[in-house]
Design an enzyme around this catalytic site. Structure first.
Site, PDB file in Angstrom:
ATOM      1  N   GLY A   1       0.861  -1.277  -0.106  1.00 37.47           N
ATOM      2  CA  GLY A   1      -0.280   0.001   0.034  1.00 37.47           C
ATOM      3  C   GLY A   1       0.858   1.044   0.126  1.00 37.47           C
ATOM      4  O   GLY A   1       0.202   2.409  -0.088  1.00 37.47           O
TER       5      GLY A   1
ATOM      6  N   LYS B   1     -28.492  31.657   6.226  1.00 37.24           N
ATOM      7  CA  LYS B   1     -28.384  30.124   6.365  1.00 37.24           C
ATOM      8  C   LYS B   1     -28.195  29.731   7.727  1.00 37.24           C
ATOM      9  O   LYS B   1     -27.523  30.237   8.378  1.00 37.24           O
ATOM     10  CB  LYS B   1     -27.074  29.476   5.612  1.00 37.24           C
ATOM     11  CG  LYS B   1     -26.842  28.304   5.542  1.00 37.24           C
ATOM     12  CD  LYS B   1     -25.743  27.785   4.768  1.00 37.24           C
ATOM     13  CE  LYS B   1     -24.561  27.799   5.425  1.00 37.24           C
ATOM     14  NZ  LYS B   1     -23.330  27.188   4.731  1.00 37.24           N
TER      15      LYS B   1
ATOM     16  N   THR C   1     -21.278  18.393   0.068  1.00 39.05           N
ATOM     17  CA  THR C   1     -22.612  17.635  -0.276  1.00 39.05           C
ATOM     18  C   THR C   1     -23.422  18.341  -1.161  1.00 39.05           C
ATOM     19  O   THR C   1     -24.430  17.526  -1.939  1.00 39.05           O
ATOM     20  CB  THR C   1     -23.341  17.088   0.726  1.00 39.05           C
ATOM     21  OG1 THR C   1     -23.688  18.166   1.436  1.00 39.05           O
ATOM     22  CG2 THR C   1     -22.546  16.239   1.848  1.00 39.05           C
TER      23      THR C   1
END
Lengths: 286, 286
Positions: free
Chosen positions: A35, A184, A215
């Site tokens: 790895g 917000k 997102t």
């Protein structure tokens, strides 16, 4: 001058090299069976200015940047300039609670141990740069954003929150239209609530401008609320497109257009920041 | 003294804290939705010696270590000691080809920018420590290994390759048996060929001793060849159990016993190195 691109910035690195009139180094990369990452810079850097382009978005990105820096130093360049198009781990500029790290500081320190200077694009919290005594330069790209947005012929440039008001103002000034910031309310890491603005929306066109699309929750809620209140056309322009959880398609399905810059390379990276970056680098090296 | 464990070394960190008579700090950890790691050290470190225990095996491990160091420094300890039970990225001590990094150097530099000293366990290539002027200490655990192996009543301690001969010799000396090294021909990253040793194997018991078990290819081939040539019982004892591709089960199915140390925490980590580590730390802090 030699430009070296990390795997996060292969296309942007190429554009930067072209604009700088620099050669690009081939970089060999592989993962060992355990790895661990292997990199190798295949161009001689002796007495050259080396420009390394790479994000610190993921832990793997950061490791690659650090290994490329170590590799570069072994080739004895005259100077190392690091371009971090998206400076990850920079959301926090102070210890809000005792025992927290200032993560951007750890990353900046490790990189500046090898590099002479860092150029990043619209870092999320500019105050994170304070400890570095001017060795980290934050490139604002409001005019690049505005040049792109102009063709959409919008009536409003709207920031989904108060923190982005200055950016929306700058973009609107160049485009020549009005700007405003929505109110917000953040509920938790992923959920927000948007308050209806005091603005004539009926039949109007607007672009929502933000620094990071994560997102996309904020952007989606804002656009839905604006359309519900009469807006006839809405697009999204942001600097960094993280698009967590494959949200790019979801967002692009709910607004007319989506564009982000190529600080993070995505299918929506239509806004090229290479010119803004190379202008600043050329100021340093002239 | 306060011990802080990274997520790679939660059990070993606890054993180290117990043996040092130190308190352990709670560490809060989470990943933000964008994948960035958040850590927080919940114990005051002012004027304390902070002992941070964590591997640099994966890029995530390294990032966690770096963020914990940044967090620790913000709590103003008197001194920071970093224990890296498995020092990853240390397979290469020089640039075999121009343009390669010395990866361990990049990692060591970043950590020593925060820490006063590093203790690691049997680093793969000791020459990788040379640039650090004695600030990285390599703890040999041949006697810990020998104490564990002794109960197996073996006739031979066998290294699967020439590089591990000194370790096999040390272990055999303490156990009180013979030692030898096999002749290994490396074909590529994962494939090796083992040559039959000039040794009486019929009805004998042996342990194969190695520093790292990666895919276990070497160990498996060695044990099969030895059994084919008459060995009646064979076990495996190694320091670091990487066990790539779920190879632990495969290896344990082909030999009588498998044991690795707790430098990497696995179901086969039966050899506890905490005592060897704390003995060395106590030499420094006395």
């Amino acid at each position: 001058m030699i430009t070296i691109s990390s795997s996060s910035s292969l296309s942007l690195g190429k554009l930067i090299a072209e604009k700088l009139g620099s050669r690009s180094s081939e970089v060999a990369r592989k993962r060992f069976p355990d790895g661990e990452l292997y990199v190798r810079i295949d161009t001689d850097l002796a007495d050259e200015t080396a420009v390394l382009v790479g994000n610190t978005r993921t832990d793997q990105d950061f490791m690659e940047t650090l290994l490329l820096l170590e590799a570069a130093q072994g080739r004895h360049p005259d100077r190392i300039i690091v371009v971090i198009p998206y400076f990850g781990y920079a959301r926090q500029h102070m210890r809000y609670r005792a025992g927290e790290p200032i993560s951007s500081y750890a990353i900046g320190r490790a990189i500046l141990d090898y590099a002479d200077s860092i150029y990043c694009v619209e870092i999320h919290d500019e105050r994170a740069m304070a400890p570095f005594n001017g060795k980290i330069h934050n490139i604002k790209i409001s005019s690049t954003l505005a040049d792109f947005v102009a063709k959409w012929k919008v009536d409003y440039v709207i920031s989904p929150d108060d923190g982005g008001k200055d950016r929306a103002d700058s973009v609107a000034r160049i485009v020549g239209c009005e700007s405003m910031a929505l109110d917000k309310k953040r509920i938790d890491d992923t959920n927000v609530e948007i308050v209806n603005p005091d603005l004539e929306l009926k039949g109007k066109r607007a672009v929502l401008v933000d620094d990071i699309i994560s997102t996309g929750g904020t952007i989606m809620k804002a656009s839905q609320m604006l359309v519900k209140n009469g807006l006839s056309w809405v697009s999204v322009a942001a600097i960094h497109g993280l698009f967590i959880n494959q949200s790019a398609e979801k967002i692009s399905g709910s607004v007319s257009e989506v564009a982000v810059s190529n600080t993070i390379e995505t299918p929506y990276s239509k806004i090229d920041v290479s010119g803004a970056i190379t202008d600043r680098i050329q100021e340093e090296i002239k």
